[in-house]
Design a protein around this motif. Structure first.
Motif, PDB file in Angstrom:
ATOM      1  N   ARG A 164       0.902  -1.238  -0.100  1.00 51.07           N
ATOM      2  CA  ARG A 164      -0.025   0.138  -0.043  1.00 51.07           C
ATOM      3  C   ARG A 164       0.900   1.265  -0.063  1.00 51.07           C
ATOM      4  NH1 ARG A 164      -5.290  -0.814   1.931  1.00 51.07           N
ATOM      5  NH2 ARG A 164      -5.650  -3.048   2.895  1.00 51.07           N
ATOM      6  N   ASN A 165       0.348   2.350  -0.484  1.00 48.23           N
ATOM      7  CA  ASN A 165       1.023   3.538  -0.424  1.00 48.23           C
ATOM      8  C   ASN A 165       0.924   3.963   0.987  1.00 48.23           C
ATOM      9  OD1 ASN A 165       1.135   3.778  -3.155  1.00 48.23           O
ATOM     10  ND2 ASN A 165      -0.789   4.466  -3.477  1.00 48.23           N
ATOM     11  N   MET A 166       2.084   4.825   1.471  1.00 51.76           N
ATOM     12  CA  MET A 166       1.879   5.306   2.751  1.00 51.76           C
ATOM     13  C   MET A 166       0.544   6.009   3.213  1.00 51.76           C
ATOM     14  SD  MET A 166       4.813   4.209   3.867  1.00 51.76           S
ATOM     15  CE  MET A 166       4.716   5.109   5.228  1.00 51.76           C
ATOM     16  N   ASP A 167      -0.406   6.594   2.447  1.00 55.97           N
ATOM     17  CA  ASP A 167      -1.487   7.240   2.455  1.00 55.97           C
ATOM     18  C   ASP A 167      -2.712   6.215   2.873  1.00 55.97           C
ATOM     19  OD1 ASP A 167      -2.106   6.479   0.062  1.00 55.97           O
ATOM     20  OD2 ASP A 167      -2.666   8.612  -0.447  1.00 55.97           O
ATOM     21  N   GLY A 168      -2.374   4.644   2.582  1.00 57.04           N
ATOM     22  CA  GLY A 168      -3.131   3.627   2.607  1.00 57.04           C
ATOM     23  C   GLY A 168      -3.896   3.200   1.389  1.00 57.04           C
ATOM     24  N   THR A 169      -3.654   4.079   0.301  1.00 55.57           N
ATOM     25  CA  THR A 169      -4.312   3.559  -0.865  1.00 55.57           C
ATOM     26  C   THR A 169      -3.478   2.545  -1.831  1.00 55.57           C
ATOM     27  OG1 THR A 169      -3.084   5.452  -1.965  1.00 55.57           O
ATOM     28  CG2 THR A 169      -5.234   6.085  -1.237  1.00 55.57           C
ATOM     29  N   GLU A 170      -4.160   1.935  -2.647  1.00 51.38           N
ATOM     30  CA  GLU A 170      -3.320   0.957  -3.405  1.00 51.38           C
ATOM     31  C   GLU A 170      -3.373   1.368  -4.977  1.00 51.38           C
ATOM     32  OE1 GLU A 170      -5.596  -2.697  -3.299  1.00 51.38           O
ATOM     33  OE2 GLU A 170      -5.707  -2.480  -0.935  1.00 51.38           O
ATOM     34  N   GLY A 171      -1.884   1.223  -5.257  1.00 57.23           N
ATOM     35  CA  GLY A 171      -1.632   1.303  -6.599  1.00 57.23           C
ATOM     36  C   GLY A 171      -1.517   0.126  -7.652  1.00 57.23           C
ATOM     37  N   PRO A 172      -0.867   0.351  -8.615  1.00 62.04           N
ATOM     38  CA  PRO A 172      -0.580  -0.836  -9.695  1.00 62.04           C
ATOM     39  C   PRO A 172      -0.084  -2.110  -8.951  1.00 62.04           C
ATOM     40  CG  PRO A 172       0.024   1.381 -10.628  1.00 62.04           C
ATOM     41  CD  PRO A 172      -0.051   1.521  -9.391  1.00 62.04           C
ATOM     42  N   ARG A 173       0.840  -1.789  -8.162  1.00 63.88           N
ATOM     43  CA  ARG A 173       1.680  -2.779  -7.571  1.00 63.88           C
ATOM     44  C   ARG A 173       0.764  -3.729  -6.819  1.00 63.88           C
ATOM     45  NH1 ARG A 173       5.673  -5.895  -9.349  1.00 63.88           N
ATOM     46  NH2 ARG A 173       5.674  -7.414  -7.773  1.00 63.88           N
ATOM     47  N   ALA A 174      -0.101  -3.057  -5.943  1.00 62.48           N
ATOM     48  CA  ALA A 174      -0.987  -3.876  -4.979  1.00 62.48           C
ATOM     49  C   ALA A 174      -2.054  -4.942  -5.953  1.00 62.48           C
ATOM     50  CB  ALA A 174      -1.963  -2.737  -4.429  1.00 62.48           C
ATOM     51  N   ALA A 175      -2.391  -4.281  -7.150  1.00 67.60           N
ATOM     52  CA  ALA A 175      -3.450  -4.967  -8.031  1.00 67.60           C
ATOM     53  C   ALA A 175      -2.555  -6.267  -8.526  1.00 67.60           C
ATOM     54  CB  ALA A 175      -3.624  -4.277  -9.259  1.00 67.60           C
ATOM     55  N   LEU A 176      -1.383  -6.159  -8.804  1.00 66.01           N
ATOM     56  CA  LEU A 176      -0.509  -7.446  -9.361  1.00 66.01           C
ATOM     57  C   LEU A 176      -0.598  -8.248  -8.230  1.00 66.01           C
ATOM     58  CD1 LEU A 176       2.377  -5.575 -11.232  1.00 66.01           C
ATOM     59  CD2 LEU A 176       0.550  -6.901 -11.946  1.00 66.01           C
ATOM     60  N   CYS A 177      -0.147  -7.894  -7.041  1.00 66.62           N
ATOM     61  CA  CYS A 177      -0.084  -8.734  -5.830  1.00 66.62           C
ATOM     62  C   CYS A 177      -1.498  -9.572  -5.529  1.00 66.62           C
ATOM     63  CB  CYS A 177       0.462  -8.188  -4.606  1.00 66.62           C
ATOM     64  SG  CYS A 177       2.065  -7.418  -4.665  1.00 66.62           S
ATOM     65  N   ARG A 178      -2.449  -8.804  -5.506  1.00 65.73           N
ATOM     66  CA  ARG A 178      -3.704  -9.249  -5.400  1.00 65.73           C
ATOM     67  C   ARG A 178      -4.143 -10.446  -6.423  1.00 65.73           C
ATOM     68  NH1 ARG A 178      -6.998  -7.230  -1.802  1.00 65.73           N
ATOM     69  NH2 ARG A 178      -6.863  -5.153  -0.835  1.00 65.73           N
ATOM     70  N   ASP A 179      -3.765 -10.169  -7.650  1.00 59.89           N
ATOM     71  CA  ASP A 179      -3.763 -11.009  -8.661  1.00 59.89           C
ATOM     72  C   ASP A 179      -3.236 -12.258  -8.534  1.00 59.89           C
ATOM     73  OD1 ASP A 179      -4.939 -12.009 -11.190  1.00 59.89           O
ATOM     74  OD2 ASP A 179      -2.905 -11.879 -12.105  1.00 59.89           O
ATOM     75  N   PHE A 180      -1.778 -12.151  -8.153  1.00 62.69           N
ATOM     76  CA  PHE A 180      -0.922 -13.363  -7.907  1.00 62.69           C
ATOM     77  C   PHE A 180      -1.541 -14.273  -6.556  1.00 62.69           C
ATOM     78  CE2 PHE A 180       2.696 -15.116  -5.342  1.00 62.69           C
ATOM     79  CZ  PHE A 180       3.101 -15.791  -6.297  1.00 62.69           C
ATOM     80  N   ALA A 181      -1.830 -13.450  -5.509  1.00 64.33           N
ATOM     81  CA  ALA A 181      -2.667 -14.033  -4.428  1.00 64.33           C
ATOM     82  C   ALA A 181      -4.079 -15.039  -4.955  1.00 64.33           C
ATOM     83  CB  ALA A 181      -2.995 -13.022  -3.155  1.00 64.33           C
ATOM     84  N   ARG A 182      -4.530 -14.498  -5.785  1.00 62.91           N
ATOM     85  CA  ARG A 182      -5.860 -15.116  -6.220  1.00 62.91           C
ATOM     86  C   ARG A 182      -5.253 -16.450  -7.085  1.00 62.91           C
ATOM     87  NH1 ARG A 182      -7.434 -15.820 -10.984  1.00 62.91           N
ATOM     88  NH2 ARG A 182      -6.342 -13.971 -11.678  1.00 62.91           N
ATOM     89  N   GLN A 183      -4.209 -16.289  -7.770  1.00 62.26           N
ATOM     90  CA  GLN A 183      -3.570 -17.273  -8.446  1.00 62.26           C
ATOM     91  C   GLN A 183      -3.033 -18.571  -7.534  1.00 62.26           C
ATOM     92  OE1 GLN A 183      -1.219 -16.522 -12.313  1.00 62.26           O
ATOM     93  NE2 GLN A 183      -1.818 -14.279 -11.791  1.00 62.26           N
ATOM     94  N   LEU A 184      -2.412 -17.937  -6.534  1.00 60.44           N
ATOM     95  CA  LEU A 184      -1.834 -18.780  -5.482  1.00 60.44           C
ATOM     96  C   LEU A 184      -2.818 -19.405  -4.769  1.00 60.44           C
ATOM     97  CD1 LEU A 184       0.851 -19.728  -4.171  1.00 60.44           C
ATOM     98  CD2 LEU A 184       0.686 -17.493  -2.677  1.00 60.44           C
ATOM     99  N   GLU A 185      -4.006 -18.766  -4.341  1.00 64.19           N
ATOM    100  CA  GLU A 185      -5.120 -19.735  -3.686  1.00 64.19           C
ATOM    101  C   GLU A 185      -5.411 -20.705  -4.587  1.00 64.19           C
ATOM    102  OE1 GLU A 185      -8.063 -18.411  -0.519  1.00 64.19           O
ATOM    103  OE2 GLU A 185      -8.589 -17.586  -2.618  1.00 64.19           O
ATOM    104  N   GLU A 186      -5.847 -20.436  -5.893  1.00 64.58           N
ATOM    105  CA  GLU A 186      -6.257 -21.621  -6.734  1.00 64.58           C
ATOM    106  C   GLU A 186      -5.215 -22.466  -6.849  1.00 64.58           C
ATOM    107  OE1 GLU A 186      -7.331 -19.685 -10.634  1.00 64.58           O
ATOM    108  OE2 GLU A 186      -8.609 -18.429  -9.574  1.00 64.58           O
ATOM    109  N   ALA A 187      -4.032 -22.391  -7.091  1.00 66.61           N
ATOM    110  CA  ALA A 187      -2.975 -23.432  -7.372  1.00 66.61           C
ATOM    111  C   ALA A 187      -2.632 -24.101  -6.299  1.00 66.61           C
ATOM    112  CB  ALA A 187      -1.603 -22.624  -7.938  1.00 66.61           C
ATOM    113  N   SER A 188      -2.556 -23.512  -5.090  1.00 65.92           N
ATOM    114  CA  SER A 188      -2.039 -24.382  -3.935  1.00 65.92           C
ATOM    115  C   SER A 188      -3.422 -25.086  -3.078  1.00 65.92           C
ATOM    116  CB  SER A 188      -1.599 -23.344  -2.803  1.00 65.92           C
ATOM    117  OG  SER A 188      -2.434 -22.304  -2.412  1.00 65.92           O
ATOM    118  N   GLY A 189      -4.618 -24.378  -3.428  1.00 65.46           N
ATOM    119  CA  GLY A 189      -5.754 -24.917  -2.705  1.00 65.46           C
ATOM    120  C   GLY A 189      -5.710 -24.706  -1.112  1.00 65.46           C
ATOM    121  N   ARG A 190      -4.828 -23.652  -0.894  1.00 59.30           N
ATOM    122  CA  ARG A 190      -4.848 -23.324   0.529  1.00 59.30           C
ATOM    123  C   ARG A 190      -5.322 -21.795   0.802  1.00 59.30           C
ATOM    124  NH1 ARG A 190      -0.827 -26.601  -0.484  1.00 59.30           N
ATOM    125  NH2 ARG A 190      -0.080 -27.836   0.987  1.00 59.30           N
ATOM    126  N   LYS A 191      -6.009 -21.456   1.981  1.00 59.61           N
ATOM    127  CA  LYS A 191      -6.530 -20.231   2.001  1.00 59.61           C
ATOM    128  C   LYS A 191      -5.174 -19.101   2.120  1.00 59.61           C
ATOM    129  CE  LYS A 191      -8.262 -17.128   5.819  1.00 59.61           C
ATOM    130  NZ  LYS A 191      -8.463 -17.210   7.306  1.00 59.61           N
TER     131      LYS A 191
END
Length: 137
Positions: free
Chosen positions: A61-88
């Motif tokens: 997150r940015n220092m003011d708490g907002t999310e930028g493009p890097r946060a969107a990439l990490c959210r997408d990676f987390a979604r893919q990781l949840e699907e691939a791993s079967g873990r929360k």
């Protein structure tokens, strides 16, 4: 059950794994890959080998708490990781973890390539420690 912390990066992804009691960081790794599918496969293998039950991915997150493009990439990676791993998979605010990791490595005289090879694992450890501390409250 162990918990895994992830500091996702384009070329290197830091991985930290808790002890069985989920109180401290045990092992750390760096997955070196610019290929998301390979990084996912390596992380899933580590999760399986280490009997990980839950995964925490750092959310930049940015220092003011907002999310930028890097946060969107990490959210997408987390979604893919949840699907691939079967873990929360949960997201955890990682503000300043990389800066703190660099400070820790400087204090221990890690410089150059040695630092480059280690900083992502240290950042993953800080993400995991923050999450474990929160869970322990």
């Amino acid at each position: 059950m162990k918990i895994m912390g992830i500091d996702y990066g384009d070329a290197r992804t830091g991985v930290a794994i808790s002890d069985l009691l989920c109180t401290i960081t045990g092992a750390t790794y760096v997955v070196k890959s610019r290929n998301t599918e390979k990084a996912l496969a390596d992380i899933c293998r580590l999760a399986e080998e280490n009997q990980v039950g839950e995964i925490v991915v750092g959310l930049p997150r940015n220092m003011d708490g907002t999310e930028g493009p890097r946060a969107a990439l990490c959210r997408d990676f987390a979604r893919q990781l949840e699907e691939a791993s079967g873990r929360k998979v949960v997201m955890w605010d990682e503000r300043r973890t990389t800066v703190e990791a660099h400070n820790i490595l400087s204090q221990h005289n890690y410089h150059g390539q040695k630092r480059k090879d280690t900083v992502d694992a240290v950042a993953a450890s800080l993400i995991l420690e923050g999450y474990l501390s929160f869970r322990g409250r």
